[in-house]
Design a protein around this motif. Structure first.
Motif, PDB file in Angstrom:
ATOM      1  N   CYS A 116      42.528  40.920  41.340  1.00 55.05           N
ATOM      2  CA  CYS A 116      42.309  41.992  40.381  1.00 55.05           C
ATOM      3  C   CYS A 116      41.934  41.384  39.039  1.00 55.05           C
ATOM      4  O   CYS A 116      42.564  40.424  38.592  1.00 55.05           O
ATOM      5  CB  CYS A 116      43.568  42.833  40.231  1.00 55.05           C
ATOM      6  SG  CYS A 116      44.029  43.691  41.736  1.00 55.05           S
ATOM      7  N   CYS A 117      40.926  41.926  38.410  1.00 52.58           N
ATOM      8  CA  CYS A 117      40.483  41.397  37.114  1.00 52.58           C
ATOM      9  C   CYS A 117      41.534  41.595  36.030  1.00 52.58           C
ATOM     10  O   CYS A 117      41.433  40.992  34.971  1.00 52.58           O
ATOM     11  CB  CYS A 117      39.175  42.056  36.693  1.00 52.58           C
ATOM     12  SG  CYS A 117      37.748  41.125  37.222  1.00 52.58           S
ATOM     13  N   LEU A 143      35.803  44.328  29.400  1.00 51.35           N
ATOM     14  CA  LEU A 143      34.736  43.715  28.608  1.00 51.35           C
ATOM     15  C   LEU A 143      35.223  43.186  27.261  1.00 51.35           C
ATOM     16  O   LEU A 143      34.424  42.731  26.447  1.00 51.35           O
ATOM     17  CB  LEU A 143      33.592  44.708  28.409  1.00 51.35           C
ATOM     18  CG  LEU A 143      32.880  45.117  29.703  1.00 51.35           C
ATOM     19  CD1 LEU A 143      31.810  46.152  29.415  1.00 51.35           C
ATOM     20  CD2 LEU A 143      32.283  43.906  30.408  1.00 51.35           C
ATOM     21  N   LEU A 144      36.539  43.192  27.053  1.00 47.57           N
ATOM     22  CA  LEU A 144      37.079  42.633  25.815  1.00 47.57           C
ATOM     23  C   LEU A 144      36.905  41.116  25.807  1.00 47.57           C
ATOM     24  O   LEU A 144      36.924  40.475  26.856  1.00 47.57           O
ATOM     25  CB  LEU A 144      38.559  42.991  25.676  1.00 47.57           C
ATOM     26  CG  LEU A 144      38.864  44.452  25.384  1.00 47.57           C
ATOM     27  CD1 LEU A 144      40.379  44.681  25.365  1.00 47.57           C
ATOM     28  CD2 LEU A 144      38.254  44.879  24.057  1.00 47.57           C
ATOM     29  N   VAL A 177      37.089  39.549  29.759  1.00 50.89           N
ATOM     30  CA  VAL A 177      38.140  39.527  30.776  1.00 50.89           C
ATOM     31  C   VAL A 177      37.512  39.375  32.162  1.00 50.89           C
ATOM     32  O   VAL A 177      37.913  38.507  32.948  1.00 50.89           O
ATOM     33  CB  VAL A 177      39.027  40.792  30.697  1.00 50.89           C
ATOM     34  CG1 VAL A 177      39.985  40.870  31.881  1.00 50.89           C
ATOM     35  CG2 VAL A 177      39.805  40.819  29.381  1.00 50.89           C
ATOM     36  N   VAL A 178      36.489  40.173  32.469  1.00 49.09           N
ATOM     37  CA  VAL A 178      35.864  40.081  33.794  1.00 49.09           C
ATOM     38  C   VAL A 178      35.137  38.746  33.955  1.00 49.09           C
ATOM     39  O   VAL A 178      35.197  38.125  35.021  1.00 49.09           O
ATOM     40  CB  VAL A 178      34.942  41.280  34.101  1.00 49.09           C
ATOM     41  CG1 VAL A 178      33.691  41.282  33.240  1.00 49.09           C
ATOM     42  CG2 VAL A 178      34.573  41.332  35.567  1.00 49.09           C
ATOM     43  N   GLY A 179      34.482  38.268  32.924  1.00 52.99           N
ATOM     44  CA  GLY A 179      33.788  36.986  33.007  1.00 52.99           C
ATOM     45  C   GLY A 179      34.747  35.829  33.248  1.00 52.99           C
ATOM     46  O   GLY A 179      34.479  34.941  34.060  1.00 52.99           O
ATOM     47  N   ALA A 180      35.885  35.844  32.551  1.00 53.84           N
ATOM     48  CA  ALA A 180      36.889  34.795  32.742  1.00 53.84           C
ATOM     49  C   ALA A 180      37.475  34.846  34.149  1.00 53.84           C
ATOM     50  O   ALA A 180      37.658  33.814  34.797  1.00 53.84           O
ATOM     51  CB  ALA A 180      37.991  34.929  31.699  1.00 53.84           C
ATOM     52  N   ALA A 191      28.453  40.749  35.957  1.00 59.67           N
ATOM     53  CA  ALA A 191      28.618  39.914  37.153  1.00 59.67           C
ATOM     54  C   ALA A 191      27.260  39.385  37.613  1.00 59.67           C
ATOM     55  O   ALA A 191      27.122  38.196  37.913  1.00 59.67           O
ATOM     56  CB  ALA A 191      29.296  40.706  38.263  1.00 59.67           C
ATOM     57  N   GLU A 192      26.276  40.256  37.677  1.00 62.03           N
ATOM     58  CA  GLU A 192      24.944  39.833  38.114  1.00 62.03           C
ATOM     59  C   GLU A 192      24.361  38.784  37.168  1.00 62.03           C
ATOM     60  O   GLU A 192      23.733  37.818  37.607  1.00 62.03           O
ATOM     61  CB  GLU A 192      24.029  41.047  38.250  1.00 62.03           C
ATOM     62  CG  GLU A 192      24.417  41.906  39.455  1.00 62.03           C
ATOM     63  CD  GLU A 192      23.744  43.271  39.484  1.00 62.03           C
ATOM     64  OE1 GLU A 192      23.132  43.681  38.468  1.00 62.03           O
ATOM     65  OE2 GLU A 192      23.857  43.945  40.527  1.00 62.03           O
TER      66      GLU A 192
END
Length: 156
Positions: free
Chosen positions: A100-101, A21-22, A29-32, A63-64
């Motif tokens: 992998c994220c 979540l940085l 990170v997950v969004g990118a 994600a949702e």
């Protein structure tokens, strides 16, 4: 060939707590990572595979919020989590992209090339990093759904 991307992420990092979540590339990170894999031309749908641990609730929520489906499974059984994510799809895929994220710089064109190679050669699994020809983190593993099933059956 129908393709599902399974994006693996958890919040359990001990070296860099909360890294998923940085802030990264105008998102997290997950969004990118989700945006990059969603840009692949050959990927039909994307699912975030995270654990049922409460610590992973923020990943599922992000994600949702981005319109990405979420599958929650075992924290320790990554293969089982992937199998569950694939089984959760409304249309069964012929192939899977495992991402992998931890590698949010995945290159959609490299993933698409891997899928072309998978389909064109009849291989079970393709990864562009087997011989270190590309920087680590720019691609993902492409495999047939049957190959994932075989890995699951053989895993201990």
């Amino acid at each position: 060939m129908r393709v599902t991307a399974v994006v693996l992420a958890r919040m359990g990092s001990t070296r860099l707590p909360g890294k998923m979540l940085l802030p990264f590339a105008g998102s997290t990170v997950v969004g990118a990572a989700l945006a990059r894999i969603s840009a692949c031309e050959r990927v039909h749908d994307v699912v975030l595979a995270t654990s049922t641990a409460p610590a992973d609730d923020p990943l599922a929520a992000q994600a949702e919020a981005l319109g990405i489906d979420v599958f929650r499974g075992s924290e320790d059984d990554v293969v089982g989590r992937m199998v569950g994510a694939v089984a959760s799809r409304p249309v069964a895929p012929d192939a899977i992209v495992r991402m992998c994220c931890d590698n949010p710089l995945v290159m959609p064109s490299i993933v698409d090339q891997g899928l072309d190679l998978l389909e064109g050669t009849g291989a079970d699994l393709v990864t562009p990093f087997e011989h270190g020809t590309l920087p680590f983190g720019m691609g993902a593993v492409c495999m047939t759904t049957e190959c994932l099933g075989r890995i699951d059956r053989m895993a201990t």
